[in-house]
Design an enzyme around this catalytic site. Structure first.
Site, PDB file in Angstrom:
ATOM      1  N   ALA A   1       0.858  -1.192   0.000  1.00 48.26           N
ATOM      2  CA  ALA A   1       0.000   0.000   0.000  1.00 48.26           C
ATOM      3  C   ALA A   1       0.889   1.235   0.000  1.00 48.26           C
ATOM      4  CB  ALA A   1      -0.931  -0.009   1.209  1.00 48.26           C
TER       5      ALA A   1
ATOM      6  N   HIS B   1     -25.825  18.611  23.238  1.00 50.27           N
ATOM      7  CA  HIS B   1     -24.999  18.067  24.319  1.00 50.27           C
ATOM      8  C   HIS B   1     -25.676  16.829  24.896  1.00 50.27           C
ATOM      9  CE1 HIS B   1     -22.387  17.975  27.853  1.00 50.27           C
ATOM     10  NE2 HIS B   1     -23.486  17.793  28.580  1.00 50.27           N
TER      11      HIS B   1
END
EC number: 1.8.1.4
Length: 480
Positions: A277, A452
């Site tokens: 790779a 949140h």
């Protein structure tokens, strides 16, 4: 030899090619789409982005099962002794691919796009020859869009002794086939593709080593973004060799004996398989572009202007073949531009920023100016950093190693770049991309009310950290 005629020929049906073909057809062009695979989608959909992400999902689930033990849940599973059914896993990833390729085929039919299977090469400025199963025919065109992509770079044949085609030496396409899970795997290249495949094979039980010729994993990415990933994988992998190259691979019946050149690397080691790779190279040298008069540079790229035109005005080039970054989302946007220009629309590729990400564990994502580049270019910047160790959502996930970093122009306080490391960083980075595109400043992000507890609020917190208004951390007061 049969000859067909079309108004617009699109060469390659990857994300850029099929996007260009479909957009042009929607604008009224008669389009022919040539693709070497029997299905649409190109390398990305068939043997790249999509199947790898399906396998990475499985890898993440395996990791999460292991993490449950740290939170008081024992499922009685020995993750050191799992036995992946490679055939079933491959069937799952193939089922994901098939749903998408079937959808593309249906949309091509609905739009009246003619699909031709084969490998095309230019024969003149207004024609190509398509070869398939030892047969060939010509297609003439008024305009053409080249979307022929790129291929994996291989190791020099002199390094591979004696058999360059040994099936134990894989590129990413071969690795995704999961023909077998090697006991000991060497990943050559510590970039995005190599590390994503290392993540998969590590989860499936391979003892993974990574070798990278530069001094850090993911070369070019800010080191502080890579650090949390390195901290997580270093104890899991058998070895990570930086500043190291491979000098030879000796193939025996039972092993691949690999020789290394690096200060801290062993002289040699044995492996059951290797994944190469080390990058990708464009296919500009494989389409006989010179017969059409199209200029191809020494690396195999086709230079284009902001309308995706090559030096031959009626021939366009998009995606991997026209230059870096080699990313599917870049190709698809360029495909729309090329199609619109070919149809007489006033369009241009005016990107301010192209995001990039690695689907490792944790994910690493970035967009715009990196801190490394800012220092090299002498750009006057400041930054806001929020550690995920202070994020309630990250702590609840048991993943506090991440971070969010935003670079701001010191004078205007506009967003110059953003980087994130942690779970779902690839999904979160889009807010930063939009901020750069819209010219947002620190206050725009800080005053945006984020839900949140979420990971997304770390973007707002990073902006507050830059402004000096954050209450979720204690930072010494500074003059701005």
């Amino acid at each position: 030899m049969n000859t067909e005629q079309t108004e617009l020929l699109v060469l390659g049906a990857g994300p850029g090619g099929y996007t260009a073909a479909f957009r042009a057809a929607d604008l009224g062009k008669r389009v022919t789409l040539v693709e070497r695979y029997p299905v649409l989608g190109g390398v990305c959909l068939n043997v790249g982005c999509i199947p790898s992400k399906a396998l990475l999902h499985i890898a993440r689930v395996i990791a999460e099962v292991g993490e449950l033990g740290e939170h008081g849940i024992d499922l009685g599973i020995d993750l050191q002794n799992i036995h992946p059914d490679a055939r079933s896993i491959h069937a799952f990833s193939e089922s994901v691919v098939k749903k998408l390729t079937d959808g593309l085929a249906k949309m091509a039919e609905q739009r009246g796009v003619a699909v031709v299977q084969g490998t095309a090469r230019f024969s003149s400025p207004h024609s190509v020859t398509v070869e398939h199963n030892d047969e060939s025919h010509d297609i003439s065109f008024d305009q053409a869009i080249i979307a022929a992509g790129a291929r994996a770079t291989t190791l020099p044949e002199l390094i591979l002794k004696p058999d360059h085609d040994d099936p134990r030496i894989m590129d990413s396409t071969g690795a995704l086939a999961l023909d077998a899970i090697p006991e000991k795997l060497l990943v050559v290249g510590g970039g995005i593709i190599g590390l994503e495949m290392a993540t998969i094979y590590d989860a499936f039980g391979s003892r993974v080593s990574v070798v990278e010729m530069q001094d850090q994993l993911m070369p070019g990415v800010d080191s502080d973004l890579v650090r949390p990933l390195l901290k997580r994988i270093k104890p899991r992998y058998e070895a990570i060799h930086l500043n190291t190259t491979i000098t030879a691979v000796e193939m025996t019946r039972n092993t691949l004996s690999v020789s290394f050149d690096g200060d801290k690397a062993p002289a040699s080691d044995d492996f059951d398989a290797m994944l190469i790779a080390i990058g990708r190279q464009p296919n500009g040298d494989r389409i006989a572009a010179d017969r059409a008069g199209v200029r191809v540079d020494e690396r195999g790229f086709i230079p284009v202007d902001d309308q995706m035109r090559s030096n031959i005005p009626h021939i366009f080039a998009i995606g991997d073949i026209n230059g870096e970054p080699l990313l599917a989302h870049k190709a698809s946007h360029e495909g729309k531009v090329a199609a619109e220009v070919a149809c007489g629309e006033k369009s241009g590729f005016e990107d301010r920023v192209i995001p990039a990400l690695a689907y490792t564990d944790p994910e690493v994502a970035w967009a715009g100016l990196t801190e490394t580049a800012a220092k090299q270019q002498g750009i006057d910047y400041d930054k806001g950093v929020f550690p995920w160790a202070a994020s309630g959502r990250a702590l609840g996930l048991g993943r506090d190693e991440g971070m969010t970093k935003i670079l701001f122009d010191k004078q205007t306080q506009c967003v110059l770049g953003i980087g994130m490391t942690g779970p779902h960083a690839g999904d979160l980075i889009a807010e930063g991309v939009l901020a750069i595109e819209m010219g947002a400043d620190a206050r725009d992000l800080a005053l945006t009310i984020h839900p949140h507890p979420t990971l997304s609020e770390t973007i707002g917190f990073a902006a507050e950290a830059f402004e000096g208004t954050i209450t979720d951390l204690y930072l010494p007061r500074r003059n701005k």
